[in-house]
Write a protein that holds these residues in place. Structure first.
Motif, PDB file in Angstrom:
ATOM      1  N   GLU A   3      -7.269  -8.345  -5.809  1.00 35.35           N
ATOM      2  CA  GLU A   3      -6.165  -8.749  -4.701  1.00 35.35           C
ATOM      3  C   GLU A   3      -5.926  -7.576  -3.697  1.00 35.35           C
ATOM      4  O   GLU A   3      -5.500  -6.634  -4.104  1.00 35.35           O
ATOM      5  N   THR A   4      -6.111  -7.735  -2.328  1.00 31.34           N
ATOM      6  CA  THR A   4      -5.500  -6.789  -1.511  1.00 31.34           C
ATOM      7  C   THR A   4      -4.594  -7.424  -0.394  1.00 31.34           C
ATOM      8  O   THR A   4      -4.801  -8.383   0.071  1.00 31.34           O
ATOM      9  N   LYS A   5      -3.491  -6.628  -0.281  1.00 34.43           N
ATOM     10  CA  LYS A   5      -2.374  -7.028   0.621  1.00 34.43           C
ATOM     11  C   LYS A   5      -2.146  -5.883   1.833  1.00 34.43           C
ATOM     12  O   LYS A   5      -2.132  -4.692   1.250  1.00 34.43           O
ATOM     13  N   ALA A  18     -13.528  -0.024   2.013  1.00 34.06           N
ATOM     14  CA  ALA A  18     -13.676   1.202   1.710  1.00 34.06           C
ATOM     15  C   ALA A  18     -12.595   1.830   0.721  1.00 34.06           C
ATOM     16  O   ALA A  18     -12.806   2.313  -0.072  1.00 34.06           O
ATOM     17  N   TYR A  19     -11.421   1.239   0.919  1.00 32.04           N
ATOM     18  CA  TYR A  19     -10.377   1.533   0.306  1.00 32.04           C
ATOM     19  C   TYR A  19     -10.532   0.838  -1.447  1.00 32.04           C
ATOM     20  O   TYR A  19     -10.001   1.400  -2.050  1.00 32.04           O
ATOM     21  N   ILE A  36      -1.872  -2.005   0.940  1.00 29.95           N
ATOM     22  CA  ILE A  36      -2.352  -1.123   2.063  1.00 29.95           C
ATOM     23  C   ILE A  36      -1.143  -1.285   2.974  1.00 29.95           C
ATOM     24  O   ILE A  36      -1.055  -2.374   3.626  1.00 29.95           O
ATOM     25  N   GLU A  37      -0.490  -0.101   3.334  1.00 29.55           N
ATOM     26  CA  GLU A  37       0.569  -0.317   4.317  1.00 29.55           C
ATOM     27  C   GLU A  37       0.232   0.620   5.465  1.00 29.55           C
ATOM     28  O   GLU A  37      -0.268   1.885   5.390  1.00 29.55           O
ATOM     29  N   LEU A  45      -1.582   3.699   0.378  1.00 31.52           N
ATOM     30  CA  LEU A  45      -2.346   2.903  -0.747  1.00 31.52           C
ATOM     31  C   LEU A  45      -1.639   3.067  -2.183  1.00 31.52           C
ATOM     32  O   LEU A  45      -0.922   4.039  -2.619  1.00 31.52           O
ATOM     33  N   HIS A  46      -1.331   1.708  -2.506  1.00 32.66           N
ATOM     34  CA  HIS A  46      -0.746   1.740  -3.661  1.00 32.66           C
ATOM     35  C   HIS A  46      -1.605   0.748  -4.609  1.00 32.66           C
ATOM     36  O   HIS A  46      -1.977  -0.286  -4.310  1.00 32.66           O
TER      37      HIS A  46
END
Length: 89
Positions: A3-5, A18-19, A36-37, A45-46
């Protein structure tokens, strides 16, 4: 699926991947998600990871052990009769 936000801006799918790859290299299968902020030119990155299991190891009768199940009867008896010391305050 990880899950990516993304907040604070827009990034390309290539940059997002890449992250994700960086997180997988660092945390492996324990990686659950990434926040990703976007902060101007910077990216914060958290990573969210599952708890990593570990076994507690302690010193008993001169041996480093996690459990006593591999001790023979004599060693189990030694553990039962040992003097336990209290920590000084």
């Amino acid at each position: 699926m990880i899950e990516t936000k993304v907040t604070g801006g827009i990034i390309s799918e290539e940059e997002k991947n890449a992250y994700i790859e960086r997180g997988l290299n660092k945390y492996g299968s324990y990686l659950e998600g990434i926040d990703i902020e976007i902060d101007g030119e910077y990216v914060n990155l958290h990573y969210h990871v599952k708890p990593i299991p570990f076994q507690r190891i302690r010193r008993i009768t001169g041996y480093l052990v996690g459990t006593l199940d591999r001790f023979n009867d004599a060693k189990k008896s030694e553990v039962e009769h040992r003097v336990k010391h209290m920590k000084a305050e």
